[in-house]
Design a protein around this motif. Structure first.
Motif, PDB file in Angstrom:
ATOM      1  N   GLY A  47       0.798  -1.217   0.000  1.00 18.08           N
ATOM      2  CA  GLY A  47       0.000   0.000   0.000  1.00 18.08           C
ATOM      3  C   GLY A  47       0.832   1.269   0.000  1.00 18.08           C
ATOM      4  N   TRP A  48       2.169   1.164  -0.191  1.00 16.03           N
ATOM      5  CA  TRP A  48       3.032   2.344  -0.165  1.00 16.03           C
ATOM      6  C   TRP A  48       2.604   3.386  -1.186  1.00 16.03           C
ATOM      7  CZ3 TRP A  48       5.965   5.037   2.792  1.00 16.03           C
ATOM      8  CH2 TRP A  48       6.801   6.012   2.259  1.00 16.03           C
ATOM      9  N   LEU A  49       2.152   2.959  -2.344  1.00 15.29           N
ATOM     10  CA  LEU A  49       1.767   3.907  -3.398  1.00 15.29           C
ATOM     11  C   LEU A  49       0.534   4.736  -3.009  1.00 15.29           C
ATOM     12  CD1 LEU A  49       2.375   1.758  -6.597  1.00 15.29           C
ATOM     13  CD2 LEU A  49       3.914   3.371  -5.476  1.00 15.29           C
ATOM     14  N   ALA A  50      -0.192   4.301  -1.998  1.00 20.78           N
ATOM     15  CA  ALA A  50      -1.346   5.066  -1.508  1.00 20.78           C
ATOM     16  C   ALA A  50      -1.012   5.844  -0.228  1.00 20.78           C
ATOM     17  CB  ALA A  50      -2.521   4.126  -1.249  1.00 20.78           C
ATOM     18  N   ASP A  51       0.211   5.693   0.261  1.00 17.32           N
ATOM     19  CA  ASP A  51       0.648   6.380   1.480  1.00 17.32           C
ATOM     20  C   ASP A  51       0.754   7.883   1.220  1.00 17.32           C
ATOM     21  OD1 ASP A  51       2.966   7.483   3.313  1.00 17.32           O
ATOM     22  OD2 ASP A  51       2.291   5.610   4.252  1.00 17.32           O
ATOM     23  N   SER A  52       0.411   8.687   2.205  1.00 18.10           N
ATOM     24  CA  SER A  52       0.425  10.148   2.040  1.00 18.10           C
ATOM     25  C   SER A  52       1.827  10.678   1.741  1.00 18.10           C
ATOM     26  CB  SER A  52      -0.155  10.838   3.278  1.00 18.10           C
ATOM     27  OG  SER A  52       0.623  10.538   4.415  1.00 18.10           O
ATOM     28  N   ARG A  53       2.860  10.030   2.280  1.00 15.65           N
ATOM     29  CA  ARG A  53       4.237  10.467   1.983  1.00 15.65           C
ATOM     30  C   ARG A  53       4.568  10.278   0.507  1.00 15.65           C
ATOM     31  NH1 ARG A  53       6.830   6.773   6.445  1.00 15.65           N
ATOM     32  NH2 ARG A  53       5.084   5.595   5.640  1.00 15.65           N
ATOM     33  N   PHE A  54       4.187   9.130  -0.030  1.00 17.19           N
ATOM     34  CA  PHE A  54       4.461   8.875  -1.442  1.00 17.19           C
ATOM     35  C   PHE A  54       3.675   9.844  -2.325  1.00 17.19           C
ATOM     36  CE2 PHE A  54       3.466   6.977  -5.516  1.00 17.19           C
ATOM     37  CZ  PHE A  54       4.741   6.721  -5.999  1.00 17.19           C
ATOM     38  N   ILE A  55       2.399  10.011  -2.036  1.00 16.94           N
ATOM     39  CA  ILE A  55       1.551  10.894  -2.856  1.00 16.94           C
ATOM     40  C   ILE A  55       2.031  12.336  -2.781  1.00 16.94           C
ATOM     41  CG2 ILE A  55      -0.790  11.828  -3.090  1.00 16.94           C
ATOM     42  CD1 ILE A  55      -1.774   8.994  -2.197  1.00 16.94           C
ATOM     43  N   THR A  56       2.350  12.817  -1.575  1.00 13.76           N
ATOM     44  CA  THR A  56       2.853  14.181  -1.415  1.00 13.76           C
ATOM     45  C   THR A  56       4.176  14.350  -2.149  1.00 13.76           C
ATOM     46  OG1 THR A  56       1.767  14.327   0.738  1.00 13.76           O
ATOM     47  CG2 THR A  56       3.497  15.952   0.265  1.00 13.76           C
ATOM     48  N   GLY A  57       5.062  13.370  -2.021  1.00 11.35           N
ATOM     49  CA  GLY A  57       6.345  13.419  -2.712  1.00 11.35           C
ATOM     50  C   GLY A  57       6.179  13.415  -4.220  1.00 11.35           C
ATOM     51  N   LEU A  58       5.283  12.579  -4.717  1.00 13.63           N
ATOM     52  CA  LEU A  58       5.034  12.512  -6.162  1.00 13.63           C
ATOM     53  C   LEU A  58       4.480  13.843  -6.665  1.00 13.63           C
ATOM     54  CD1 LEU A  58       4.936  10.873  -8.792  1.00 13.63           C
ATOM     55  CD2 LEU A  58       2.637  10.143  -8.129  1.00 13.63           C
ATOM     56  N   ILE A  63       5.113  18.922  -9.560  1.00 14.99           N
ATOM     57  CA  ILE A  63       5.022  20.388  -9.547  1.00 14.99           C
ATOM     58  C   ILE A  63       6.403  20.991  -9.776  1.00 14.99           C
ATOM     59  CG2 ILE A  63       4.548  22.396  -8.077  1.00 14.99           C
ATOM     60  CD1 ILE A  63       2.270  20.640  -6.809  1.00 14.99           C
ATOM     61  N   GLY A  64       7.424  20.434  -9.126  1.00 16.28           N
ATOM     62  CA  GLY A  64       8.792  20.912  -9.322  1.00 16.28           C
ATOM     63  C   GLY A  64       9.234  20.764 -10.768  1.00 16.28           C
ATOM     64  N   MET A  65       8.900  19.646 -11.385  1.00 17.69           N
ATOM     65  CA  MET A  65       9.275  19.434 -12.778  1.00 17.69           C
ATOM     66  C   MET A  65       8.560  20.428 -13.686  1.00 17.69           C
ATOM     67  SD  MET A  65       8.971  16.087 -15.175  1.00 17.69           S
ATOM     68  CE  MET A  65      10.634  15.471 -15.183  1.00 17.69           C
ATOM     69  N   ALA A  66       7.278  20.670 -13.424  1.00 18.67           N
ATOM     70  CA  ALA A  66       6.527  21.644 -14.227  1.00 18.67           C
ATOM     71  C   ALA A  66       7.137  23.042 -14.090  1.00 18.67           C
ATOM     72  CB  ALA A  66       5.061  21.647 -13.811  1.00 18.67           C
ATOM     73  N   LEU A 107      12.671  21.499  -5.614  1.00 16.41           N
ATOM     74  CA  LEU A 107      11.376  20.915  -5.250  1.00 16.41           C
ATOM     75  C   LEU A 107      11.234  19.505  -5.826  1.00 16.41           C
ATOM     76  CD1 LEU A 107       8.653  21.243  -3.867  1.00 16.41           C
ATOM     77  CD2 LEU A 107       7.822  22.409  -5.925  1.00 16.41           C
ATOM     78  N   GLU A 108      11.679  19.310  -7.048  1.00 20.57           N
ATOM     79  CA  GLU A 108      11.643  17.975  -7.664  1.00 20.57           C
ATOM     80  C   GLU A 108      12.365  16.951  -6.795  1.00 20.57           C
ATOM     81  OE1 GLU A 108      12.498  17.185 -11.979  1.00 20.57           O
ATOM     82  OE2 GLU A 108      12.817  19.365 -11.924  1.00 20.57           O
ATOM     83  N   TRP A 109      13.603  17.270  -6.421  1.00 27.41           N
ATOM     84  CA  TRP A 109      14.413  16.288  -5.703  1.00 27.41           C
ATOM     85  C   TRP A 109      13.939  16.064  -4.268  1.00 27.41           C
ATOM     86  CZ3 TRP A 109      16.569  12.719  -8.161  1.00 27.41           C
ATOM     87  CH2 TRP A 109      17.054  12.930  -9.442  1.00 27.41           C
ATOM     88  N   PHE A 110      13.377  17.089  -3.622  1.00 27.36           N
ATOM     89  CA  PHE A 110      12.818  16.848  -2.297  1.00 27.36           C
ATOM     90  C   PHE A 110      11.516  16.054  -2.387  1.00 27.36           C
ATOM     91  CE2 PHE A 110      15.979  19.729  -0.665  1.00 27.36           C
ATOM     92  CZ  PHE A 110      16.238  19.185   0.586  1.00 27.36           C
ATOM     93  N   GLY A 111      10.748  16.273  -3.456  1.00 29.94           N
ATOM     94  CA  GLY A 111       9.567  15.443  -3.691  1.00 29.94           C
ATOM     95  C   GLY A 111       9.967  13.996  -3.922  1.00 29.94           C
ATOM     96  N   PHE A 112      11.001  13.792  -4.734  1.00 32.90           N
ATOM     97  CA  PHE A 112      11.515  12.445  -4.990  1.00 32.90           C
ATOM     98  C   PHE A 112      11.967  11.795  -3.690  1.00 32.90           C
ATOM     99  CE2 PHE A 112      15.201   9.716  -6.017  1.00 32.90           C
ATOM    100  CZ  PHE A 112      14.608   8.810  -6.880  1.00 32.90           C
TER     101      PHE A 112
END
Length: 141
Positions: A47-58, A63-66, A107-112
């Motif tokens: 369920g990691w892909l549904a975890d709030s940390r993963f979603i927030t990071g993604l 957003i950083g990439m954009a 922002l990209e790398w901290f999200g990653f």
């Protein structure tokens, strides 16, 4: 960025070969370390892909990439062909920070790092922060 930016840039100052080789080696080495960390050492609960940390990071990464891509677009279009001289970029995140492209990449790398939750990804985010803050400060001056 290592793939997109060089393909889109029109003209500019030539890059010294040594600088190109160092940048290439850095990207290859970092890519290897991040990939090796994620495929060999990182373990994630179901369920990691549904975890709030993963979603927030993604979302932070997207957003950083954009921001990064849009800021690079603004920078590439600052001068008309043949025009030289310094120009201050306007629009997008440049209305809020003078180094919007650097901000987007940080922002990209901290999200990653948040999405991956590994020490290696966090270490790279910190290195990016220190290196790009230094460059942003120089550009701001």
């Amino acid at each position: 960025r290592a793939l997109i930016f060089p393909l889109l840039i029109r003209e500019g100052k030539p890059t010294p070969f040594f600088t190109f080789v160092l940048a290439l080696l850095f990207c290859v080495f970092n890519g290897y370390l991040q990939g090796r960390s994620l495929t060999t050492y990182a373990t994630y609960p179901p369920g990691w892909l549904a975890d709030s940390r993963f979603i927030t990071g993604l979302l932070g990464w997207l957003i950083g990439m954009a921001i990064n891509i849009h800021s690079d677009h603004i920078l590439r279009n600052l001068r008309k062909p043949g025009e030289t001289g310094y120009k201050i970029p306007r629009g997008g995140m440049f209305e809020y920070v003078s180094g919007a492209n650097f901000f987007g990449e940080i922002l990209e790398w901290f999200g990653f790092a948040l999405a991956c939750c590994t020490i290696e990804s966090f270490a790279f985010a910190l290195c990016t922060l220190f290196i790009l803050c230094s460059r942003a400060r120089q550009h701001h001056k």
